[in-house]
Design a protein around this motif. Structure first.
Motif, PDB file in Angstrom:
ATOM      1  N   ASP A  15      -7.675  -1.911   4.961  1.00  0.00           N
ATOM      2  CA  ASP A  15      -8.775  -1.904   3.983  1.00  0.00           C
ATOM      3  C   ASP A  15      -8.488  -2.575   2.780  1.00  0.00           C
ATOM      4  N   LYS A  16      -7.282  -2.348   2.369  1.00  0.00           N
ATOM      5  CA  LYS A  16      -6.677  -3.254   0.998  1.00  0.00           C
ATOM      6  C   LYS A  16      -6.644  -4.794   1.447  1.00  0.00           C
TER       7      LYS A  16
ATOM      8  N   ALA B  56       0.738  -1.105   0.024  1.00  0.00           N
ATOM      9  CA  ALA B  56       0.047   0.015  -0.097  1.00  0.00           C
ATOM     10  C   ALA B  56       0.890   1.203   0.054  1.00  0.00           C
TER      11      ALA B  56
ATOM     12  N   ARG C  38      -4.556   2.331   8.363  1.00  0.00           N
ATOM     13  CA  ARG C  38      -6.008   2.329   8.078  1.00  0.00           C
ATOM     14  C   ARG C  38      -6.085   1.613   6.643  1.00  0.00           C
ATOM     15  N   ASN C  39      -5.582   2.377   5.601  1.00  0.00           N
ATOM     16  CA  ASN C  39      -5.739   2.155   4.216  1.00  0.00           C
ATOM     17  C   ASN C  39      -5.250   0.624   3.942  1.00  0.00           C
TER      18      ASN C  39
ATOM     19  N   GLU D  47       1.265   4.666   0.480  1.00  0.00           N
ATOM     20  CA  GLU D  47       0.397   5.904   1.121  1.00  0.00           C
ATOM     21  C   GLU D  47       0.858   7.036   1.581  1.00  0.00           C
TER      22      GLU D  47
ATOM     23  N   ASP E 191      -2.309   7.802   6.915  1.00  0.00           N
ATOM     24  CA  ASP E 191      -3.311   6.847   7.420  1.00  0.00           C
ATOM     25  C   ASP E 191      -2.938   5.435   6.639  1.00  0.00           C
TER      26      ASP E 191
END
Ligand code: PMT
Length: 414
Positions: free
Chosen positions: A339-340, A327, A335-336, A329, A332
């Motif tokens: 989600d992934k 991810a 958190r991201n 990023e 966040d």
């Protein structure tokens, strides 16, 4: 009880660095572990550490010059180059790495590096700008391509006052790599690892494209670590600057659609999938067939979404397959990444910070968190992409061991 280096003959090459004193600790622990150690000090190394100390620790004459010892054939460079089970270069200066990469043989150490067929393990130590310099990185890439091994450097406060990667890695980490190289274990032998890496180029017209800044360095580090662990490695790579290891199978693609096709074709035979590519999320709806001529007017391109490769294969992932995503990023991150994890059916997400110095696209280092289902996110310090790959594979190994089919049989039916 025999030590971890019992009956092994190790050449410890020491170069000029403030960290040269740590070679004494390395020599001492190698000898304690049962190794026969022959220390070689370059001229610059002798400014930092005494040959007498190393002779005392190893119980063997230290080699300090090319000439003057020829009456004893045992310490002629060819004899030692043949005798060694491993050449450990610690600390390895930028100068030694450059000479080794270019095949320059102008002193005892560099001459024997050319003559030996033993594995080479470099533990670099230098100023962070010297380490990051494209010349040093190209030399490291050349040596890695030829099969040499690197451990470190660490990131932190350097003797010169700079803070960043360049510090000699902890002797314990060096000794761990020595142990592995002398007693190779291949925990991923028989496993097939598929890695996506690099950028995508989405055509606008025959000469222009939309791309991104991925260099392929992260994908390359992952491929090298997977090979080191004995896996069969395929890298589906978009345009990239970092050279790929020769022992991996490389599939070169340009666009996200081509990348998807290449991944799909190999999916059934994949045990471990790692999505490190910076896949283009959009492509130009209708790329122009001819070069667009500049006429002063505004050019509007319509972008349409590309397929999500990781999600696409994640939806058909079998229980015995492991899928690792990244991810990228700017905020966040955890958190991201969480989600992934569920959206793309990943078993592990490496959330790396992009848009900050020394991390993400094009850099040699990365700042990341490891995010896995049901576990607290593990925040890792800024480290080289090679070191991050080692941490990622440590997690993968745990998952492989826990997999319902720990040693799947490969065949056309899978
Ligand atoms: O190549 P380097 O210069 O070394 O840089 C490394 C890197 C920053 C590119 C790498 O560490 C990284 O973060 N890769 C993933 C970048 C990315 O696309 O992140 P994302 O958050 O947009 O995507 C999440 C995951 O889905 C990624 O595993 C990505 O490969 C995958 N994905 C994304 C979009 C898409 N269409 N298909 C995908 O498979």
């Amino acid at each position: 009880m025999p030590g971890p280096y019992a009956d092994k003959e190790i050449v410890l090459g020491i170069t000029g660095s403030i960290a040269a004193y740590k070679a004494c600790e390395l020599a001492s622990r190698l000898v304690e572990g049962g190794a026969t150690v022959r220390a070689v000090l370059t001229g610059a190394a002798q400014e930092f550490v005494g040959a007498a100390s190393l002779e005392g620790i190893t119980g063997n004459p230290a080699i300090t010059s090319m000439f003057g010892q020829a009456t004893n054939p045992e310490i002629e460079h060819i004899a030692v180059a043949r005798w060694a089970d491993l050449f450990l270069l610690a600390p390895a200066s930028a100068n030694l790495i450059a000479k080794a990469a270019q095949g320059i043989a102008d002193d005892w150490l560099t001459t024997s590096l050319l003559a030996t067929r033993a594995p080479l393990l470099f533990a670099p130590a230098m100023n962070m700008h010297m380490y990051a310099h494209p010349a040093t990185q190209a030399n490291i890439a050349t040596l890695t391509e030829r099969g040499a091994h690197f451990v470190g450097p660490d990131s932190g406060a350097l003797a010169c006052g700079d803070v960043g990667p360049g510090r000699l890695i902890d002797p314990a980490a060096i000794l761990e790599r020595v142990r592995v190289l002398l007693n190779p274990v291949h925990p991923l032998a028989g496993k097939r690892v598929l890695i996506t890496s690099g950028a995508n180029h989405e055509p606008v017209d025959p000469v222009r494209f939309i791309g991104n800044r991925s260099s392929g360095k992260m994908g390359r580090a992952l491929a090298l670590e997977a090979l080191r662990q004995g896996a069969e490695v395929t890298v589906v790579t978009g345009p990239h600057e970092a050279p790929l290891p020769r022992d991996a199978q490389s599939i070169h693609v340009e666009t996200a659609a081509e990348m998807l096709e290449a991944v799909e074709a190999r999916w059934n035979d994949t045990d471990i999938f790692i999505a490190a590519a910076a896949v283009a999320d959009y492509r130009v709806d209708r790329p122009m067939a001819e070069k667009h001529k500049r006429d002063g007017s505004v050019l509007t391109l319509t972008l349409v979404p590309n397929p999500d490769i990781a999600r696409h294969v994640g939806l058909k992932k079998r229980a015995d397959q492991i899928s690792v995503g990244f991810a990228a990023e700017t905020h966040d991150a955890v958190r991201n990444a969480t989600d992934k994890l569920s959206r793309k059916n990943f078993d592990l997400v490496v959330a790396n910070e992009v848009g900050v110095a020394e991390s993400g696209f094009g850099t040699d280092t990365n700042k990341a968190w490891l995010v896995a289902p049901g576990m607290e996110a593990e925040e890792l310090p800024l480290m080289t992409k090679d070191a991050l790959a080692v941490r990622i594979f440590a997690r993968i190994l745990t998952a492989v061991t826990a997999s319902p089919d720990p040693s799947p049989v490969h065949g056309a039916s899978r």
